[in-house]
Design a protein around this motif. Structure first.
Motif, PDB file in Angstrom:
ATOM      1  N   UNK A 120     -24.293   6.164  30.734  1.00  0.00           N
ATOM      2  CA  UNK A 120     -23.180   5.722  31.810  1.00  0.00           C
ATOM      3  C   UNK A 120     -23.311   4.734  32.100  1.00  0.00           C
ATOM      4  N   UNK A 121     -21.291   4.362  31.083  1.00  0.00           N
ATOM      5  CA  UNK A 121     -20.818   2.825  30.732  1.00  0.00           C
ATOM      6  C   UNK A 121     -19.624   2.446  31.298  1.00  0.00           C
ATOM      7  N   UNK A 122     -19.105   1.307  31.522  1.00  0.00           N
ATOM      8  CA  UNK A 122     -17.983   1.045  32.030  1.00  0.00           C
ATOM      9  C   UNK A 122     -17.170   1.315  30.679  1.00  0.00           C
ATOM     10  N   UNK A 123     -16.332   2.148  31.106  1.00  0.00           N
ATOM     11  CA  UNK A 123     -15.379   2.453  29.556  1.00  0.00           C
ATOM     12  C   UNK A 123     -14.694   0.926  28.514  1.00  0.00           C
ATOM     13  N   UNK A 124     -14.670  -0.172  29.311  1.00  0.00           N
ATOM     14  CA  UNK A 124     -14.532  -1.698  28.596  1.00  0.00           C
ATOM     15  C   UNK A 124     -15.045  -2.113  28.000  1.00  0.00           C
ATOM     16  N   UNK A 125     -16.881  -1.506  28.514  1.00  0.00           N
ATOM     17  CA  UNK A 125     -17.984  -1.556  27.892  1.00  0.00           C
ATOM     18  C   UNK A 125     -17.996  -1.278  26.921  1.00  0.00           C
ATOM     19  N   UNK A 126     -17.949   0.175  26.741  1.00  0.00           N
ATOM     20  CA  UNK A 126     -17.639   0.967  25.363  1.00  0.00           C
ATOM     21  C   UNK A 126     -17.012   0.857  24.891  1.00  0.00           C
ATOM     22  N   UNK A 127     -15.737   0.289  24.763  1.00  0.00           N
ATOM     23  CA  UNK A 127     -14.679  -0.371  24.203  1.00  0.00           C
ATOM     24  C   UNK A 127     -14.699  -1.215  23.272  1.00  0.00           C
ATOM     25  N   UNK A 128     -15.717  -2.666  23.763  1.00  0.00           N
ATOM     26  CA  UNK A 128     -16.191  -3.454  22.820  1.00  0.00           C
ATOM     27  C   UNK A 128     -17.457  -3.141  22.064  1.00  0.00           C
ATOM     28  N   UNK A 129     -17.869  -2.309  22.882  1.00  0.00           N
ATOM     29  CA  UNK A 129     -19.750  -1.897  22.209  1.00  0.00           C
ATOM     30  C   UNK A 129     -19.002  -1.536  20.219  1.00  0.00           C
ATOM     31  N   UNK A 130     -17.621  -0.632  20.326  1.00  0.00           N
ATOM     32  CA  UNK A 130     -17.691  -0.947  19.410  1.00  0.00           C
ATOM     33  C   UNK A 130     -18.284   0.291  18.617  1.00  0.00           C
ATOM     34  N   UNK A 132     -19.382   4.078  17.885  1.00  0.00           N
ATOM     35  CA  UNK A 132     -18.514   5.156  17.386  1.00  0.00           C
ATOM     36  C   UNK A 132     -19.367   6.747  17.855  1.00  0.00           C
ATOM     37  N   UNK A 133     -20.874   6.810  17.788  1.00  0.00           N
ATOM     38  CA  UNK A 133     -21.340   7.848  18.589  1.00  0.00           C
ATOM     39  C   UNK A 133     -22.637   7.932  19.481  1.00  0.00           C
ATOM     40  N   UNK A 134     -22.746   8.917  19.489  1.00  0.00           N
ATOM     41  CA  UNK A 134     -23.936   7.930  20.757  1.00  0.00           C
ATOM     42  C   UNK A 134     -24.798   7.559  20.578  1.00  0.00           C
ATOM     43  N   UNK A 135     -25.477   7.790  19.722  1.00  0.00           N
ATOM     44  CA  UNK A 135     -26.644   7.129  18.886  1.00  0.00           C
ATOM     45  C   UNK A 135     -26.403   5.711  18.797  1.00  0.00           C
ATOM     46  N   UNK A 136     -24.950   5.063  18.149  1.00  0.00           N
ATOM     47  CA  UNK A 136     -24.765   3.776  18.115  1.00  0.00           C
ATOM     48  C   UNK A 136     -24.132   3.817  19.428  1.00  0.00           C
ATOM     49  N   UNK A 137     -23.761   4.068  20.989  1.00  0.00           N
ATOM     50  CA  UNK A 137     -24.395   3.153  21.892  1.00  0.00           C
ATOM     51  C   UNK A 137     -25.730   3.694  22.519  1.00  0.00           C
ATOM     52  N   UNK A 138     -26.584   4.432  22.117  1.00  0.00           N
ATOM     53  CA  UNK A 138     -27.643   4.530  23.006  1.00  0.00           C
ATOM     54  C   UNK A 138     -28.300   3.062  22.159  1.00  0.00           C
ATOM     55  N   UNK A 139     -28.025   2.656  21.003  1.00  0.00           N
ATOM     56  CA  UNK A 139     -28.636   1.639  20.299  1.00  0.00           C
ATOM     57  C   UNK A 139     -27.750   0.603  21.014  1.00  0.00           C
ATOM     58  N   UNK A 140     -26.791   0.348  21.344  1.00  0.00           N
ATOM     59  CA  UNK A 140     -25.797  -0.988  22.340  1.00  0.00           C
ATOM     60  C   UNK A 140     -27.174  -1.060  23.731  1.00  0.00           C
ATOM     61  N   UNK A 141     -26.784  -0.477  24.209  1.00  0.00           N
ATOM     62  CA  UNK A 141     -27.653  -0.236  25.594  1.00  0.00           C
ATOM     63  C   UNK A 141     -29.077  -0.865  25.714  1.00  0.00           C
ATOM     64  N   UNK A 142     -29.691  -0.069  24.735  1.00  0.00           N
ATOM     65  CA  UNK A 142     -30.894  -0.378  25.141  1.00  0.00           C
ATOM     66  C   UNK A 142     -32.085   0.547  26.490  1.00  0.00           C
ATOM     67  N   UNK A 143     -32.189  -0.441  26.829  1.00  0.00           N
ATOM     68  CA  UNK A 143     -33.267   0.604  27.617  1.00  0.00           C
ATOM     69  C   UNK A 143     -32.799   0.148  29.384  1.00  0.00           C
ATOM     70  N   UNK A 144     -31.865   0.381  29.004  1.00  0.00           N
ATOM     71  CA  UNK A 144     -30.967   1.026  30.741  1.00  0.00           C
ATOM     72  C   UNK A 144     -31.358   1.419  31.740  1.00  0.00           C
ATOM     73  N   UNK A 145     -30.923   1.496  32.650  1.00  0.00           N
ATOM     74  CA  UNK A 145     -32.075   1.929  34.314  1.00  0.00           C
ATOM     75  C   UNK A 145     -31.912   3.260  34.193  1.00  0.00           C
ATOM     76  N   UNK A 146     -32.655   4.236  34.659  1.00  0.00           N
ATOM     77  CA  UNK A 146     -33.145   5.085  33.975  1.00  0.00           C
ATOM     78  C   UNK A 146     -32.531   6.784  34.895  1.00  0.00           C
TER      79      UNK A 146
END
Length: 148
Positions: A120-130, A132-146
């Motif tokens: 779960x992520x803010x749309x703007x934060x997802x755009x800024x993250x760059x 393109x895959x869920x694996x990329x996004x998981x690495x970007x957010x790191x240890x977010x709240x579970x």
């Protein structure tokens, strides 16, 4: 909500019906399948279920999404009963980025991170993250709240 797909017809047949109560309650307002070139019936299943099906990665689907907060789910994720109430409570409490998993993290996952989780992520934060895959996004957010 965005679901990255690739030959995911079986997985989508299991996941999509679980989303219906959340859609009826207004928690889920749109579902977009970001398809990586499926050769099976993934597109037909999405079309029959009213899911917008787009060719491309998360970046393409994010550009199409209208929500401020986006839930990115792997098609293989098996959501637990009550997942929608946990998510609603988190959002109503102005919670930020979070991981949605099948259940509480195991002992090892507490240290290494949850293997199979949506984000779960803010749309703007997802755009800024760059991402393109869920694996990329998981690495970007790191240890977010579970959430589970």
């Amino acid at each position: 909500m965005i679901i990255p797909t690739f030959n995911s017809e079986r997985e989508m047949q299991v996941l999509l019906p679980v989303l219906v109560p959340a859609a009826v309650d207004g928690l889920v307002r749109e579902v977009i399948a970001a398809d990586g070139g499926s050769a099976d019936a993934t597109g037909l299943i999405c079309e029959d279920a009213g899911v917008e099906w787009v060719a491309g990665g998360l970046d393409v689907a994010t550009d199409r999404a209208r929500g401020d907060m986006l839930l990115i789910l792997p098609p293989t994720l098996r959501l637990r009963r009550g997942w929608d109430e946990v998510l609603r409570t988190h959002l109503e409490g102005k919670g930020g980025t979070a991981l949605i998993a099948e259940g509480p993290p195991s002992f090892i996952e507490r240290f290494n991170g949850v293997k199979l989780a949506g984000v779960l992520i803010a749309a703007e934060a997802l755009r800024r993250s760059g991402a393109t895959t869920l694996a990329d996004l998981r690495r970007h957010v790191g240890r977010a709240k579970h959430l589970s």
